[in-house]
Design a protein around this motif. Structure first.
Motif, PDB file in Angstrom:
ATOM      1  N   GLY A 186      -2.291   1.922   8.697  1.00  0.00           N
ATOM      2  CA  GLY A 186      -1.639   0.685   9.154  1.00  0.00           C
ATOM      3  C   GLY A 186      -1.988   0.216  10.343  1.00  0.00           C
ATOM      4  O   GLY A 186      -1.986  -0.922  10.725  1.00  0.00           O
ATOM      5  N   GLU A 187      -2.447   1.104  11.165  1.00  0.00           N
ATOM      6  CA  GLU A 187      -2.894   0.577  12.452  1.00  0.00           C
ATOM      7  C   GLU A 187      -4.286  -0.251  12.337  1.00  0.00           C
ATOM      8  O   GLU A 187      -4.686  -1.345  12.613  1.00  0.00           O
ATOM      9  CB  GLU A 187      -3.285   1.683  13.619  1.00  0.00           C
ATOM     10  CG  GLU A 187      -2.104   2.301  14.132  1.00  0.00           C
ATOM     11  CD  GLU A 187      -2.234   3.456  14.979  1.00  0.00           C
ATOM     12  OE1 GLU A 187      -3.466   3.860  15.071  1.00  0.00           O
ATOM     13  OE2 GLU A 187      -1.179   4.100  15.523  1.00  0.00           O
ATOM     14  N   GLN A 188      -5.157   0.336  11.530  1.00  0.00           N
ATOM     15  CA  GLN A 188      -6.399  -0.418  10.941  1.00  0.00           C
ATOM     16  C   GLN A 188      -6.143  -1.519  10.162  1.00  0.00           C
ATOM     17  O   GLN A 188      -6.706  -2.767  10.719  1.00  0.00           O
ATOM     18  CB  GLN A 188      -7.146   0.585  10.134  1.00  0.00           C
ATOM     19  CG  GLN A 188      -7.766   1.624  10.458  1.00  0.00           C
ATOM     20  CD  GLN A 188      -8.999   1.407  11.410  1.00  0.00           C
ATOM     21  OE1 GLN A 188      -9.590   0.615  11.519  1.00  0.00           O
ATOM     22  NE2 GLN A 188      -9.098   2.341  12.539  1.00  0.00           N
ATOM     23  N   GLY A 242      -8.965  -6.315  -3.664  1.00  0.00           N
ATOM     24  CA  GLY A 242      -9.472  -7.044  -2.413  1.00  0.00           C
ATOM     25  C   GLY A 242      -8.450  -6.905  -1.200  1.00  0.00           C
ATOM     26  O   GLY A 242      -7.983  -7.522  -0.335  1.00  0.00           O
ATOM     27  N   LEU A 243      -8.101  -5.427  -0.911  1.00  0.00           N
ATOM     28  CA  LEU A 243      -7.339  -5.039   0.009  1.00  0.00           C
ATOM     29  C   LEU A 243      -8.158  -5.321   1.296  1.00  0.00           C
ATOM     30  O   LEU A 243      -9.137  -4.656   1.359  1.00  0.00           O
ATOM     31  CB  LEU A 243      -6.754  -3.859   0.018  1.00  0.00           C
ATOM     32  CG  LEU A 243      -5.854  -3.112   0.720  1.00  0.00           C
ATOM     33  CD1 LEU A 243      -4.588  -3.876   0.776  1.00  0.00           C
ATOM     34  CD2 LEU A 243      -5.565  -1.628   0.564  1.00  0.00           C
ATOM     35  N   ILE A 299      -9.826   2.214   3.206  1.00  0.00           N
ATOM     36  CA  ILE A 299      -9.518   0.827   3.038  1.00  0.00           C
ATOM     37  C   ILE A 299     -10.596   0.102   2.214  1.00  0.00           C
ATOM     38  O   ILE A 299     -10.163  -0.778   1.606  1.00  0.00           O
ATOM     39  CB  ILE A 299      -9.270   0.310   4.521  1.00  0.00           C
ATOM     40  CG1 ILE A 299      -7.954   1.041   4.889  1.00  0.00           C
ATOM     41  CG2 ILE A 299      -9.015  -1.042   4.265  1.00  0.00           C
ATOM     42  CD1 ILE A 299      -7.757   0.543   6.403  1.00  0.00           C
ATOM     43  N   GLU A 300     -11.900   0.242   2.470  1.00  0.00           N
ATOM     44  CA  GLU A 300     -12.699  -0.430   1.701  1.00  0.00           C
ATOM     45  C   GLU A 300     -12.756  -0.205   0.223  1.00  0.00           C
ATOM     46  O   GLU A 300     -13.065  -0.851  -0.588  1.00  0.00           O
ATOM     47  CB  GLU A 300     -14.261   0.108   2.276  1.00  0.00           C
ATOM     48  CG  GLU A 300     -14.438  -0.732   3.859  1.00  0.00           C
ATOM     49  CD  GLU A 300     -15.725   0.038   4.194  1.00  0.00           C
ATOM     50  OE1 GLU A 300     -16.437   1.102   3.641  1.00  0.00           O
ATOM     51  OE2 GLU A 300     -15.907  -0.311   5.370  1.00  0.00           O
ATOM     52  N   ILE A 354       0.981  -1.105  -0.095  1.00  0.00           N
ATOM     53  CA  ILE A 354       0.021   0.029   0.062  1.00  0.00           C
ATOM     54  C   ILE A 354       0.920   1.405  -0.097  1.00  0.00           C
ATOM     55  O   ILE A 354       1.619   1.482   0.920  1.00  0.00           O
ATOM     56  CB  ILE A 354      -1.036   0.151   1.263  1.00  0.00           C
ATOM     57  CG1 ILE A 354      -1.821  -1.130   1.475  1.00  0.00           C
ATOM     58  CG2 ILE A 354      -1.856   1.190   1.317  1.00  0.00           C
ATOM     59  CD1 ILE A 354      -1.076  -2.134   2.076  1.00  0.00           C
ATOM     60  N   GLY A 355       0.690   2.232  -1.055  1.00  0.00           N
ATOM     61  CA  GLY A 355       1.552   3.199  -1.080  1.00  0.00           C
ATOM     62  C   GLY A 355       0.924   4.583  -0.661  1.00  0.00           C
ATOM     63  O   GLY A 355      -0.285   4.510  -1.248  1.00  0.00           O
TER      64      GLY A 355
END
Length: 339
Positions: free
Chosen positions: A156-158, A336-337, A328-329, A137-138
């Protein structure tokens, strides 16, 4: 025949079990941990298995010294008394010592030091993982003061709630070390060296220098833009491969600020790229130039996996975390992240 065996031997069953439980939880290296408090059981095990690293109290091993020398590659002696040093084991190759009464975290640190000092005694010692697919993930924007690093940390925490995640920052003079409450002596430049020159030490060294906060692992960034520039796309690609294949990371988050050689190629390595935008004419002009440069250099694919986002005024609290989850969704819709 087992792999790299770490054996714990202490006549106190409570002590040996507590140390075993601590190491099973906190030592991420792929040791097979065996625990003993009865001398006969310990000796019987040694007769059939070779031990890569023995962690044992000085009193427990008094009657097993010859067998230990034959069957154990390295030995950490936990001295029973108020240890000041030196020890009668000091002159023997592969023997180390420390006080038994130090915290378990200090024992773990010593184990990592022993592994670093003699990596040839721990062949193919990687990090415990399940072989999951890694997503890169950039985060990059040509706009300054955008809140990109804040977003990278929160993302990152999520993601760390879904799988093993690590954040790598390409920003000189970064304040991230303050955010992670750690002024690191080593940084990403050192990790690049081990990835390039001493791969047998890579996983051990990673465990030694990484910092974890709120489930997210972090390696301190290089100190200067010159160091970042010298990394280059090939070295970054090799580092990501080791983090995925050897260390078992499911998410590698790249916070891209300064410019390593082959910067566009690094952008192209990302499975999804988040780019922060702002609704004013000057920033829209900069964003347009960035898009044109990508296309002129044959990196249209970078744009196809880019998610543009507006940074909210509020950089904390429940609404901001909800916004990060929504981003993120959106990434899930790309590849499919986070699934």
């Amino acid at each position: 025949m087992m792999g790299n065996i770490l054996a714990i031997f202490d006549q106190s069953e409570i002590y040996s079990m507590r140390l075993s439980e601590y190491l099973r939880e906190h030592l991420k290296l792929a040791f097979e941990i065996q625990t003993f408090s009865v001398e006969e059981e310990f000796n019987s095990f040694l007769e059939s298995e070779e031990v890569s690293l023995l962690v044992a109290s000085s009193l427990a091993i008094q009657d097993s010294e010859d067998l230990i020398r034959k069957r154990c590659g390295s030995v950490m002696i936990l001295e029973e008394e108020d240890f000041k040093g030196p020890s009668r084991w000091d002159q023997e190759d592969g023997f180390f010592h420390m006080s038994k009464f130090l915290p378990a975290g200090k024992v773990l640190e010593k184990i990592l030091e022993v592994c670093m000092e003699r990596p040839e005694r721990f062949p193919d010692l990687g990090i415990k993982h399940e072989g999951n697919v890694c997503k890169v993930i950039g985060l990059y924007t040509p706009l300054s003061g955008s809140g990109q690093t804040t977003l990278a940390v929160q993302m990152g925490e999520q993601l760390s709630k879904n799988g093993k995640a690590i954040l790598i920052s390409f920003e000189s003079f970064s304040a991230l070390t303050k955010s992670f409450d750690s002024e690191a002596l080593q940084d990403i430049s050192d990790m690049m060296y081990y990835a390039d020159c001493e791969r047998d030490k890579f996983c051990i060294y990673l465990e030694k220098i990484k910092v974890r906060k709120y489930g997210l692992d972090y390696i301190a960034p290089a100190k200067t833009a010159m160091q970042i520039k010298e990394m280059g796309a090939d070295k970054v690609r090799d580092l990501i491969a080791l983090l995925a294949e050897e260390a078992g990371y499911e998410y590698v988050i790249l916070d891209l600020k300064d410019y390593p050689d082959g910067f566009f190629e690094i952008l192209n390595m990302c499975d999804v790229l988040y780019t922060i935008n702002r609704n004013n004419s000057a920033d829209q002009y900069r964003m347009g130039k960035y898009n044109r440069v990508l296309c002129e250099n044959g990196y249209e694919d970078v744009l196809s996996k880019t998610i543009k986002c507006l940074f909210p005024d509020e950089k904390g609290g429940a609404s901001y975390k909800r916004y990060v989850r929504e981003l993120i969704e959106k990434g899930q819709g790309v590849l499919g992240l986070g699934a």
